[in-house]
Design a protein around this motif. Structure first.
Motif, short mmCIF file in Angstrom:
data_model
loop_
_atom_site.label_atom_id
_atom_site.label_comp_id
_atom_site.label_asym_id
_atom_site.label_seq_id
_atom_site.Cartn_x
_atom_site.Cartn_y
_atom_site.Cartn_z
N GLN A 1 25.45 62.70 -8.98
CA GLN A 1 24.02 62.74 -8.63
C GLN A 1 23.76 63.73 -7.51
N LEU A 2 24.51 63.62 -6.45
CA LEU A 2 24.35 64.53 -5.33
C LEU A 2 25.50 65.52 -5.28
N HIS A 3 25.16 66.73 -4.90
CA HIS A 3 26.14 67.79 -4.78
C HIS A 3 26.17 68.25 -3.33
N LEU A 4 27.34 68.28 -2.76
CA LEU A 4 27.50 68.61 -1.36
C LEU A 4 28.43 69.81 -1.20
N VAL A 5 28.04 70.69 -0.31
CA VAL A 5 28.84 71.88 -0.04
C VAL A 5 28.93 72.08 1.47
N GLU A 6 30.15 72.12 1.97
CA GLU A 6 30.38 72.34 3.39
C GLU A 6 30.55 73.82 3.68
N SER A 7 30.21 74.19 4.89
CA SER A 7 30.41 75.56 5.33
C SER A 7 30.44 75.57 6.86
N GLY A 8 30.86 76.68 7.41
CA GLY A 8 30.83 76.85 8.85
C GLY A 8 32.18 76.76 9.54
N GLY A 9 33.21 76.41 8.80
CA GLY A 9 34.53 76.32 9.40
C GLY A 9 35.06 77.69 9.77
N GLY A 10 36.13 77.68 10.53
CA GLY A 10 36.73 78.92 10.94
C GLY A 10 37.79 78.71 12.00
N LEU A 11 38.20 79.80 12.60
CA LEU A 11 39.21 79.78 13.66
C LEU A 11 38.53 79.92 15.00
N VAL A 12 38.80 78.99 15.89
CA VAL A 12 38.22 79.03 17.23
C VAL A 12 39.28 78.70 18.26
N GLN A 13 39.03 79.12 19.47
CA GLN A 13 39.93 78.82 20.58
C GLN A 13 39.64 77.44 21.14
N PRO A 14 40.62 76.82 21.78
CA PRO A 14 40.36 75.53 22.42
C PRO A 14 39.17 75.63 23.37
N GLY A 15 38.34 74.63 23.33
CA GLY A 15 37.13 74.64 24.14
C GLY A 15 35.94 75.25 23.44
N GLY A 16 36.18 75.83 22.29
CA GLY A 16 35.13 76.48 21.55
C GLY A 16 34.29 75.51 20.74
N SER A 17 33.36 76.07 20.00
CA SER A 17 32.43 75.28 19.20
C SER A 17 32.29 75.86 17.81
N LEU A 18 31.94 75.00 16.89
CA LEU A 18 31.63 75.40 15.53
C LEU A 18 30.46 74.57 15.03
N ARG A 19 29.63 75.20 14.24
CA ARG A 19 28.52 74.51 13.60
C ARG A 19 28.85 74.36 12.13
N LEU A 20 29.12 73.14 11.74
CA LEU A 20 29.45 72.85 10.36
C LEU A 20 28.20 72.37 9.62
N SER A 21 28.05 72.84 8.40
CA SER A 21 26.89 72.49 7.61
C SER A 21 27.30 71.79 6.33
N CYS A 22 26.50 70.84 5.93
CA CYS A 22 26.68 70.13 4.67
C CYS A 22 25.38 70.26 3.90
N SER A 23 25.39 71.11 2.91
CA SER A 23 24.21 71.32 2.09
C SER A 23 24.17 70.26 0.99
N VAL A 24 23.05 69.57 0.90
CA VAL A 24 22.90 68.48 -0.06
C VAL A 24 21.86 68.84 -1.10
N SER A 25 22.21 68.71 -2.34
CA SER A 25 21.29 68.96 -3.43
C SER A 25 21.44 67.88 -4.48
N GLY A 26 20.51 67.85 -5.42
CA GLY A 26 20.52 66.83 -6.45
C GLY A 26 19.59 65.69 -6.11
N PHE A 27 19.78 64.58 -6.79
CA PHE A 27 18.90 63.45 -6.61
C PHE A 27 19.61 62.14 -6.84
N THR A 28 19.22 61.15 -6.07
CA THR A 28 19.66 59.78 -6.30
C THR A 28 18.49 58.86 -6.00
N GLY A 29 18.41 57.78 -6.75
CA GLY A 29 17.33 56.83 -6.53
C GLY A 29 17.62 55.85 -5.41
N ASN A 30 18.77 55.98 -4.80
CA ASN A 30 19.18 55.06 -3.75
C ASN A 30 19.14 55.70 -2.37
#
Length: 123
Positions: A1-30
């Motif tokens: 019903q739902l389709h999810l796709v992650e993105s935003g990963g990568g290589l970072v140094q300790p103390g760094g930051s990353l913005r991870l995204s989860c794109s949600v598409s499709g439909f569910t009645g719940n």
């Protein structure tokens, strides 16, 4: 019903930051929640965060609380990570969970998973 796709990963140094995204598409009645998990090589998959599609309050595992922030942006769930350490390395997955729509922590197995995005924290 739902389709999810992650993105935003990568290589970072300790103390760094990353913005991870989860794109949600499709439909569910719940109602459902979106949960983030991660898995490091040789380790069990670890739940780290949850947000209800109908709310904006996030829940976090102790291991990431205070460092990670989950939020929603349009059709995307964001996991903002900060103060990353090598122990945060792993594949990060998002998943939809119709059995736990309010992030109540009820035992359940999310029904839909993304493919994951790799996070590597290294000097």
């Amino acid at each position: 019903q739902l389709h999810l796709v992650e993105s935003g990963g990568g290589l970072v140094q300790p103390g760094g930051s990353l913005r991870l995204s989860c794109s949600v598409s499709g439909f569910t009645g719940n109602y459902y929640s979106i949960k983030w998990f991660r898995q490091a090589p040789g380790k069990e998959r670890e739940w780290i965060s949850c947000i209800s599609v109908s709310g904006d309050n996030g829940k976090y595992a102790d291991s990431v609380r205070g460092r990670f922030t989950i939020s929603k942006e349009a059709n995307t769930v964001i996991l903002q990570t900060t103060s990353l350490t090598p122990e945060d390395s792993g594949v990060y997955f998002c998943a939809s969970d119709e059995a736990d729509p309010w992030c109540s922590g009820e035992p359940s197995l999310p029904e839909n998973w993304g493919q994951g995005t790799q996070v590597t924290v290294s000097p």
